[in-house]
Design a protein around this motif. Sequence first.
Motif, PDB file in Angstrom:
ATOM      1  N   ARG A 287       1.021  -1.394   0.272  1.00 20.24           N
ATOM      2  CA  ARG A 287       0.091  -0.019  -0.242  1.00 20.24           C
ATOM      3  C   ARG A 287       1.212   1.314  -0.315  1.00 20.24           C
ATOM      4  NH1 ARG A 287      -5.175  -0.062   1.067  1.00 20.24           N
ATOM      5  NH2 ARG A 287      -5.415   1.595   0.361  1.00 20.24           N
TER       6      ARG A 287
ATOM      7  N   ALA B 219       0.597   3.696  -2.579  1.00 17.65           N
ATOM      8  CA  ALA B 219       1.059   5.404  -2.375  1.00 17.65           C
ATOM      9  C   ALA B 219       2.415   6.018  -2.968  1.00 17.65           C
ATOM     10  CB  ALA B 219       0.729   5.722  -0.861  1.00 17.65           C
TER      11      ALA B 219
ATOM     12  N   ARG C 211       3.545   5.165  -5.594  1.00 17.76           N
ATOM     13  CA  ARG C 211       3.374   4.790  -7.455  1.00 17.76           C
ATOM     14  C   ARG C 211       4.503   4.311  -8.231  1.00 17.76           C
ATOM     15  NH1 ARG C 211      -0.584   7.483 -10.548  1.00 17.76           N
ATOM     16  NH2 ARG C 211       0.572   7.099 -12.395  1.00 17.76           N
TER      17      ARG C 211
ATOM     18  N   GLN D 170       0.389  -0.328 -13.596  1.00 16.43           N
ATOM     19  CA  GLN D 170       0.719   1.497 -14.159  1.00 16.43           C
ATOM     20  C   GLN D 170      -0.544   1.808 -14.785  1.00 16.43           C
ATOM     21  OE1 GLN D 170       3.750   3.219 -13.096  1.00 16.43           O
ATOM     22  NE2 GLN D 170       2.179   4.829 -13.551  1.00 16.43           N
TER      23      GLN D 170
ATOM     24  N   SER E 225      -3.879   1.186 -13.416  1.00 15.45           N
ATOM     25  CA  SER E 225      -4.346   0.537 -12.165  1.00 15.45           C
ATOM     26  C   SER E 225      -4.153   2.045 -11.502  1.00 15.45           C
ATOM     27  CB  SER E 225      -4.216  -0.063 -11.636  1.00 15.45           C
ATOM     28  OG  SER E 225      -5.323  -1.538 -12.127  1.00 15.45           O
ATOM     29  N   LEU E 226      -3.130   2.064 -11.784  1.00 15.10           N
ATOM     30  CA  LEU E 226      -2.386   3.271 -10.753  1.00 15.10           C
ATOM     31  C   LEU E 226      -2.817   5.096 -11.321  1.00 15.10           C
ATOM     32  CD1 LEU E 226       1.390   3.059  -9.610  1.00 15.10           C
ATOM     33  CD2 LEU E 226      -0.299   3.317  -7.946  1.00 15.10           C
ATOM     34  N   ASP E 227      -2.964   4.950 -12.720  1.00 13.12           N
ATOM     35  CA  ASP E 227      -3.690   5.775 -12.719  1.00 13.12           C
ATOM     36  C   ASP E 227      -4.775   6.442 -14.025  1.00 13.12           C
ATOM     37  OD1 ASP E 227      -0.810   6.547 -13.871  1.00 13.12           O
ATOM     38  OD2 ASP E 227      -1.148   5.976 -16.319  1.00 13.12           O
ATOM     39  N   ALA E 228      -5.750   5.246 -13.127  1.00 13.89           N
ATOM     40  CA  ALA E 228      -7.484   5.528 -12.710  1.00 13.89           C
ATOM     41  C   ALA E 228      -7.295   5.484 -11.355  1.00 13.89           C
ATOM     42  CB  ALA E 228      -7.940   4.028 -13.335  1.00 13.89           C
ATOM     43  N   SER E 229      -7.939   7.034 -10.790  1.00 10.23           N
ATOM     44  CA  SER E 229      -8.177   7.167  -9.683  1.00 10.23           C
ATOM     45  C   SER E 229      -9.333   5.831  -8.876  1.00 10.23           C
ATOM     46  CB  SER E 229      -8.674   8.431  -9.488  1.00 10.23           C
ATOM     47  OG  SER E 229      -9.491   8.497 -10.540  1.00 10.23           O
ATOM     48  N   ASP E 230     -10.355   6.157  -9.575  1.00  9.12           N
ATOM     49  CA  ASP E 230     -11.744   5.028  -8.768  1.00  9.12           C
ATOM     50  C   ASP E 230     -10.705   3.112  -9.065  1.00  9.12           C
ATOM     51  OD1 ASP E 230     -11.423   4.802 -11.789  1.00  9.12           O
ATOM     52  OD2 ASP E 230     -13.677   5.029 -11.585  1.00  9.12           O
ATOM     53  N   ASP E 231      -9.618   2.693  -9.495  1.00 10.20           N
ATOM     54  CA  ASP E 231      -9.570   1.521  -9.358  1.00 10.20           C
ATOM     55  C   ASP E 231      -8.685   0.993  -8.314  1.00 10.20           C
ATOM     56  OD1 ASP E 231      -8.973  -1.423 -10.068  1.00 10.20           O
ATOM     57  OD2 ASP E 231      -7.943  -0.265 -12.526  1.00 10.20           O
ATOM     58  N   ASP E 232      -9.261   0.177  -7.667  1.00 10.39           N
ATOM     59  CA  ASP E 232      -8.942  -0.524  -6.180  1.00 10.39           C
ATOM     60  C   ASP E 232      -8.233  -1.922  -6.249  1.00 10.39           C
ATOM     61  OD1 ASP E 232     -11.630  -1.687  -6.492  1.00 10.39           O
ATOM     62  OD2 ASP E 232     -11.641  -1.056  -4.940  1.00 10.39           O
TER      63      ASP E 232
END
Length: 226
Positions: A120, A124, A126, A171, A173-180
Amino acid sequence: MVISKRVEPTLLTDQVFDMIHAAILSGDLPAGSRLRVRDLAEQVGTSVMPVREAIRRLEEAGLAEREPHKGAVVKNLTLEELIHVYDVRRLLETEAARLGSERVTSEDCDKMQTEYDLMRQAIAERRVIALLDHDEALLSILYNAAGNPVLAQMIRALWQKCRAYKIVGAQGSLDASDDDSLWRYQQDLITAARNNNPPAAAAVNEASLLDASERIKARLADQLAT
C-alpha cells in the motif's frame, strides 16, 4: 583446481543470468528488447560465452525468444496467450490459497500483513515494481505454507511470464483514480488465512484472477475492434 576451473564458468553464467533476469522483471529490459550478446557482455563486464548461455536459459524459461533478423528478444506475450496464462494461474493459485490457508501460521499472517502494508505504501508512492514485488511476496508466504514446492515454483514461473503485462496493468490501475483492483483482494485473503478458512481463501483468489482475466479479455476485444 580442476573442480574450481569447471565450476567458475557456471557461477559466472548464473550471475549473468540473474542480472539479465532482474532487468527483465524490473522492466529495465521491456518486452521486445533485443538481447545483443556483445552489448550485454560489455555491460556486465564478461566475455560473450556466459551471456550466450544466460540467454539460452532465458529462452528455456520462456522469458526470451528468437525472432527473424533480430536474434534473441525479451518475450512479449500476446493478449490471447495472457488469457491462457491467467486461466492456468487461476487453477493453480486457487488451489495454493486453499491448501496454504489450512497450514498457514499466525506468524505467517503477520508477515503477509507487513507485505500488504509495504504494498500500500508503494501504491501511494506510485512505485510499480515495488508494489508488484510486495504483492508477490505476500502471496508467496501463503502458497509456501501449502507445503508443495513444485506448485509454488510453477506459480512463480507464470508470474515471470506475465511480468511485463503486470507492470503495464499496474501502471494503468495507478493512473485510474477509481481503480482499487491493486489492493481490493489482498486484505480479504489475509483475513481468510488468519481464520484458516480454505473456501474463503480460494474464493478470493478465484475472484481476483477472474477480474484480471476479464480486463485482459476487454483489452483483446478493443484490440480486435480497431
